[in-house]
Design a protein around this motif. Structure first.
Motif, PDB file in Angstrom:
ATOM      1  N   LEU A   1      15.257  -2.723  -2.126  1.00  0.00           N
ATOM      2  CA  LEU A   1      15.674  -4.045  -2.584  1.00  0.00           C
ATOM      3  C   LEU A   1      17.160  -4.183  -2.334  1.00  0.00           C
ATOM      4  CD1 LEU A   1      14.643  -5.831  -5.865  1.00  0.00           C
ATOM      5  CD2 LEU A   1      17.058  -5.718  -5.218  1.00  0.00           C
ATOM      6  N   ALA A   2      17.550  -5.300  -1.733  1.00  0.00           N
ATOM      7  CA  ALA A   2      18.971  -5.575  -1.481  1.00  0.00           C
ATOM      8  C   ALA A   2      19.247  -7.028  -1.850  1.00  0.00           C
ATOM      9  CB  ALA A   2      19.315  -5.329  -0.020  1.00  0.00           C
ATOM     10  N   PHE A   3      20.348  -7.242  -2.555  1.00  0.00           N
ATOM     11  CA  PHE A   3      20.701  -8.610  -2.941  1.00  0.00           C
ATOM     12  C   PHE A   3      21.298  -9.353  -1.753  1.00  0.00           C
ATOM     13  CE2 PHE A   3      20.438  -6.454  -7.028  1.00  0.00           C
ATOM     14  CZ  PHE A   3      19.633  -7.348  -7.725  1.00  0.00           C
ATOM     15  N   ASP A   4      21.330 -10.651  -1.887  1.00  0.00           N
ATOM     16  CA  ASP A   4      21.707 -11.506  -0.770  1.00  0.00           C
ATOM     17  C   ASP A   4      23.191 -11.398  -0.450  1.00  0.00           C
ATOM     18  OD1 ASP A   4      20.762 -13.153   1.179  1.00  0.00           O
ATOM     19  OD2 ASP A   4      21.011 -15.007   0.044  1.00  0.00           O
ATOM     20  N   ALA A   5      23.960 -10.923  -1.374  1.00  0.00           N
ATOM     21  CA  ALA A   5      25.403 -10.850  -1.152  1.00  0.00           C
ATOM     22  C   ALA A   5      25.726  -9.864  -0.030  1.00  0.00           C
ATOM     23  CB  ALA A   5      26.107 -10.418  -2.442  1.00  0.00           C
ATOM     24  N   ALA A   6      26.764 -10.173   0.751  1.00  0.00           N
ATOM     25  CA  ALA A   6      27.171  -9.300   1.862  1.00  0.00           C
ATOM     26  C   ALA A   6      27.568  -7.928   1.330  1.00  0.00           C
ATOM     27  CB  ALA A   6      28.337  -9.940   2.612  1.00  0.00           C
ATOM     28  N   GLY A   7      27.146  -6.888   2.048  1.00  0.00           N
ATOM     29  CA  GLY A   7      27.502  -5.534   1.671  1.00  0.00           C
ATOM     30  C   GLY A   7      26.737  -4.996   0.497  1.00  0.00           C
ATOM     31  N   SER A   8      25.669  -5.673   0.092  1.00  0.00           N
ATOM     32  CA  SER A   8      24.883  -5.230  -1.054  1.00  0.00           C
ATOM     33  C   SER A   8      24.230  -3.879  -0.774  1.00  0.00           C
ATOM     34  CB  SER A   8      23.808  -6.275  -1.377  1.00  0.00           C
ATOM     35  OG  SER A   8      22.949  -5.811  -2.387  1.00  0.00           O
ATOM     36  N   ALA A   9      24.150  -3.036  -1.811  1.00  0.00           N
ATOM     37  CA  ALA A   9      23.520  -1.725  -1.676  1.00  0.00           C
ATOM     38  C   ALA A   9      22.004  -1.871  -1.631  1.00  0.00           C
ATOM     39  CB  ALA A   9      23.936  -0.837  -2.843  1.00  0.00           C
ATOM     40  N   PHE A  10      21.326  -0.803  -1.139  1.00  0.00           N
ATOM     41  CA  PHE A  10      19.867  -0.764  -1.084  1.00  0.00           C
ATOM     42  C   PHE A  10      19.357   0.031  -2.283  1.00  0.00           C
ATOM     43  CE2 PHE A  10      20.900  -2.118   3.051  1.00  0.00           C
ATOM     44  CZ  PHE A  10      19.771  -2.660   3.660  1.00  0.00           C
ATOM     45  N   TRP A  11      18.387  -0.539  -3.007  1.00  0.00           N
ATOM     46  CA  TRP A  11      17.825   0.116  -4.183  1.00  0.00           C
ATOM     47  C   TRP A  11      16.344   0.431  -3.939  1.00  0.00           C
ATOM     48  CZ3 TRP A  11      20.929   0.866  -8.573  1.00  0.00           C
ATOM     49  CH2 TRP A  11      22.158   0.201  -8.562  1.00  0.00           C
ATOM     50  N   PRO A  12      15.914   1.671  -4.180  1.00  0.00           N
ATOM     51  CA  PRO A  12      14.488   1.995  -4.011  1.00  0.00           C
ATOM     52  C   PRO A  12      13.651   1.431  -5.165  1.00  0.00           C
ATOM     53  CG  PRO A  12      15.679   3.916  -4.799  1.00  0.00           C
ATOM     54  CD  PRO A  12      16.718   2.864  -4.545  1.00  0.00           C
ATOM     55  N   VAL A  13      12.656   0.622  -4.824  1.00  0.00           N
ATOM     56  CA  VAL A  13      11.768   0.018  -5.824  1.00  0.00           C
ATOM     57  C   VAL A  13      10.331   0.110  -5.291  1.00  0.00           C
ATOM     58  CG1 VAL A  13      13.570  -1.549  -6.658  1.00  0.00           C
ATOM     59  CG2 VAL A  13      12.012  -2.302  -4.839  1.00  0.00           C
ATOM     60  N   LEU A  14       9.385  -0.438  -6.077  1.00  0.00           N
ATOM     61  CA  LEU A  14       7.984  -0.473  -5.664  1.00  0.00           C
ATOM     62  C   LEU A  14       7.520  -1.922  -5.531  1.00  0.00           C
ATOM     63  CD1 LEU A  14       6.375   2.268  -7.965  1.00  0.00           C
ATOM     64  CD2 LEU A  14       7.056   2.493  -5.567  1.00  0.00           C
ATOM     65  N   LEU A  15       6.823  -2.200  -4.423  1.00  0.00           N
ATOM     66  CA  LEU A  15       6.121  -3.471  -4.317  1.00  0.00           C
ATOM     67  C   LEU A  15       4.742  -3.228  -4.907  1.00  0.00           C
ATOM     68  CD1 LEU A  15       5.887  -6.391  -3.427  1.00  0.00           C
ATOM     69  CD2 LEU A  15       5.283  -5.596  -1.122  1.00  0.00           C
ATOM     70  N   ASP A  16       4.534  -3.674  -6.134  1.00  0.00           N
ATOM     71  CA  ASP A  16       3.355  -3.304  -6.903  1.00  0.00           C
ATOM     72  C   ASP A  16       2.124  -4.127  -6.540  1.00  0.00           C
ATOM     73  OD1 ASP A  16       2.441  -1.579  -9.173  1.00  0.00           O
ATOM     74  OD2 ASP A  16       1.915  -3.539 -10.017  1.00  0.00           O
ATOM     75  N   ASP A  17       2.323  -5.393  -6.185  1.00  0.00           N
ATOM     76  CA  ASP A  17       1.171  -6.229  -5.857  1.00  0.00           C
ATOM     77  C   ASP A  17       1.629  -7.419  -5.031  1.00  0.00           C
ATOM     78  OD1 ASP A  17      -1.417  -7.070  -5.755  1.00  0.00           O
ATOM     79  OD2 ASP A  17      -1.622  -7.543  -7.889  1.00  0.00           O
TER      80      ASP A  17
ATOM     81  N   LEU B   1       0.821  -1.213   0.000  1.00  0.00           N
ATOM     82  CA  LEU B   1       0.000   0.000   0.000  1.00  0.00           C
ATOM     83  C   LEU B   1       0.851   1.258   0.000  1.00  0.00           C
ATOM     84  CD1 LEU B   1      -2.816  -1.075   2.470  1.00  0.00           C
ATOM     85  CD2 LEU B   1      -3.009  -0.751  -0.004  1.00  0.00           C
ATOM     86  N   GLN B   2       1.957   1.229   0.754  1.00  0.00           N
ATOM     87  CA  GLN B   2       2.801   2.424   0.782  1.00  0.00           C
ATOM     88  C   GLN B   2       3.724   2.472  -0.415  1.00  0.00           C
ATOM     89  OE1 GLN B   2       4.448   1.437   4.607  1.00  0.00           O
ATOM     90  NE2 GLN B   2       6.470   1.005   3.780  1.00  0.00           N
ATOM     91  N   GLY B   3       3.809   1.342  -1.163  1.00  0.00           N
ATOM     92  CA  GLY B   3       4.532   1.334  -2.429  1.00  0.00           C
ATOM     93  C   GLY B   3       6.032   1.203  -2.278  1.00  0.00           C
ATOM     94  N   SER B   4       6.685   2.231  -1.806  1.00  0.00           N
ATOM     95  CA  SER B   4       8.141   2.284  -1.794  1.00  0.00           C
ATOM     96  C   SER B   4       8.746   1.322  -0.788  1.00  0.00           C
ATOM     97  CB  SER B   4       8.598   3.703  -1.482  1.00  0.00           C
ATOM     98  OG  SER B   4      10.010   3.765  -1.423  1.00  0.00           O
TER      99      SER B   4
END
Length: 574
Positions: free
Chosen positions: A30-46, A24-27
């Motif tokens: 996303l972070a990959f499983d690898a250690a030290g992975s960066a955070f990426w802003p995405v949308l959970l659409d459904d 509902l809040q959308g934003s």
């Protein structure tokens, strides 16, 4: 224990309750499983229960390649103050029927929720059925309340304003009991942090801080906080597959939550015609309790509320002054300061009306009298409850409460200073200069100030205090009449003539032993209608009769006013 606590949630209904807010809040991040992975802003659409999720990465197109490659990733977001992290997810397929970059992904096996223990507060509602009892000290009565939120460090309580005025910031309490529907309970110690009113000025909100807990107690408290949060999610859910109630919120068989919480909603209203007036007086009493708390928190007098309640008292007095005077006796559960304020306001208006004051002046007198003593809440309790004569240093503190109220009335522009000033600033002055705050003498005291001093002192003397019992009314009259150099004798005599030696609302005894509450007076100030409640010679037989006119002759000669507590009587039970 660490400052944060993580919980893994596997059950399908509970998973849905944490994922849907992220959608509902959308934003989300996303972070990959690898250690030290960066955070990426995405949308959970459904959220497609319970098979898959739809993730929109249009704002970060570089993610398409690793997702297509099948790299495992997590979705991370915030829900109700908790950090939520899904288990590892993988891409199922890219959705090509949209101009945006969307992927159908696997459904999480679980989600982890991370709360900061010291700051997370789980909200509660009264219908959750958690009973709350606050005990300040072993020799003081228990205060019943509603708990509004709970955390590892403290809680917020809602209680009656009449109970909250007994509290003070930093005041320690002996025990706070939280009793859950399944009869498990928490016992906590701590202190009051702050006291304020709710937005409607109908309840007090009291913030509490807990003392340091043992490891086991802290674990159980944190369990309760998490289960309260879970119960809130369950009750708010509109799902066809609701969560099961937490074990804490399962009522034993045969027991159900009460439909009305006595702690906050109890309202023992007097029976009969006085009931409607008593209910309106209690609303004014609530306002005075709330205004007192507001003043302690540094706010000003609320002008519109003061105007409204002054109008109410004037209307009640003009419709039936005797009914209003009688109804004052049903406020025994209110703090003494509130009962005093209401009594002074009602009697001052009644006395001023008898002398021809116009309605605008009467309203200003009522309003000023209602708040004239509210500043005393800022004085040290040791001064107000002292059983010994005040020292010079203690007396030097008294003028402060007058100054405070005068300053806090700045926003009441409708209130005439020509009325407010003598009522508030001169009610404690005396003709011989022995009063405060200015030590005025003789003609320097306004006629209204002289009147209010008489009304105020008679009411104060006839109420019990920490250092003495209540004075008999006749003794109070004699005290004022014998000191014409201190009190204006003209106003004392006017008071005696108007209210009489057996005022409306007083308990009187007759020669026959009959005890009755005075409801009306005749033109000579003698009782003309009474509520007969007891014969002093047979206290086990309670009576309930209204007598008026010639019927009063059967009671014999009027002996005088008596103290209700001497006979175990109360107007609440009348």
């Amino acid at each position: 224990m660490s400052d944060s606590a993580s919980t893994d949630i596997y059950q399908a209904p509970a998973l849905r309750e944490w994922l849907e807010p992220l959608c509902l809040q959308g934003s989300v991040n996303l972070a990959f499983d690898a250690a030290g992975s960066a955070f990426w802003p995405v949308l959970l659409d459904d959220v497609l229960h319970p098979q898959s999720l739809v993730v929109d990465v249009t704002t970060a197109p570089a993610l398409a390649e690793p997702l297509t490659r099948g790299d495992p990733f997590h979705l991370i977001g915030h829900v109700r103050g908790a950090l939520v992290r899904t288990s590892a997810l993988t891409m199922i397929q890219r959705l090509d029927d949209t101009p945006r970059i969307k992927f159908l992904c696997s459904y999480p096996e679980f989600v982890s929720t991370l709360h900061r223990r010291g700051t997370f507060r789980a909200p509660l509602r009264p219908e959750m059925g958690v009973e709350t009892r606050l005990t300040l000290a072993a020799d003081l009565p228990v205060i019943e309340a509603d708990v509004r939120n709970l955390s590892l460090g403290g809680c917020l309580l809602a209680m009656r304003l009449v109970d909250a005025v007994k509290l003070a910031p930093s005041q320690a309490f002996s025990v706070l009991e939280l009793i859950f529907p399944n009869q498990r309970y928490l016992e906590l110690k701590g202190r009051v942090r702050h006291i304020r009113t709710d937005d409607d000025w109908t309840m007090a909100l009291v913030g509490c801080e807990f003392d340091e807990l043992s490891i086991d107690s802290e674990r159980f408290l944190w369990y309760c906080v998490k289960e309260i949060e879970r119960e809130g999610v369950r009750r708010a859910s509109a799902s066809d597959q609701p969560l099961e109630p937490s074990a804490l919120f399962r009522f034993p068989q045969g027991r159900r939550p009460s439909s009305a919480r006595s702690a906050v909603t109890a309202d023992n209203v007097a029976a009969g015609d006085a009931g409607a007036i008593v209910r309106r007086l209690r609303k004014i009493a609530d306002y005075l309790n709330a205004q007192s708390l507001q003043l302690q928190n540094g706010t000003v007098i609320a002008p519109s509320l003061l105007s409204r309640h002054a109008d109410t008292l004037l209307t009640l007095g003009s419709q039936s002054r005797e009914s209003l005077l009688y109804a004052l006796g049903y406020l025994e559960s209110e703090p003494a300061a509130v009962r005093h304020a209401l009594s002074v306001a009602v009697r001052a208006a009644d006395l001023a009306r008898s002398q021809g004051y116009d309605n605008d002046s009467l309203k200003a007198i009522v309003a000023s009298a209602l708040v004239h003593d509210l500043g005393k809440a800022s004085l040290p309790s040791s001064l107000l409850e002292s059983r010994a004569p005040l020292s010079d240093s203690q007396r030097a503190l008294l003028p402060g409460h007058v100054t405070q109220i005068s300053e806090r009335l700045a926003e009441c522009r409708w209130l005439s200073p020509a009325i407010a000033s003598p009522v508030i600033e001169q009610v404690n002055e005396r003709l011989d200069g022995s009063g405060y705050p200015h030590g005025l003498r003789g003609d320097a005291i306004d006629d209204l100030g002289r009147m209010l001093a008489v009304v105020d002192v008679i009411d104060a003397l006839t109420r019990p205090r920490a250092d003495r019992k209540a004075w008999p009314l006749v003794d109070a009259y004699r005290h004022l009449l014998s000191q014409p150099e201190v009190f204006d004798n003209v106003w004392v005599q006017r008071y005696v003539r108007l209210f009489g030696i057996a005022p409306v609302g007083s308990l009187v005894r007759y020669a026959s032993g009959a005890l009755a509450w005075v409801q009306r007076l005749d033109a000579q100030g003698r009782p003309s209608q009474v509520h007969l409640v007891l014969n002093a010679h047979s206290r086990h037989g309670r009576l309930d009769r209204i007598l008026a006119g010639q019927d009063l002759e059967q009671l014999g000669r009027l002996s005088g006013v008596v103290e209700p507590t001497d006979y175990g009587l109360s107007r609440v039970a009348a």
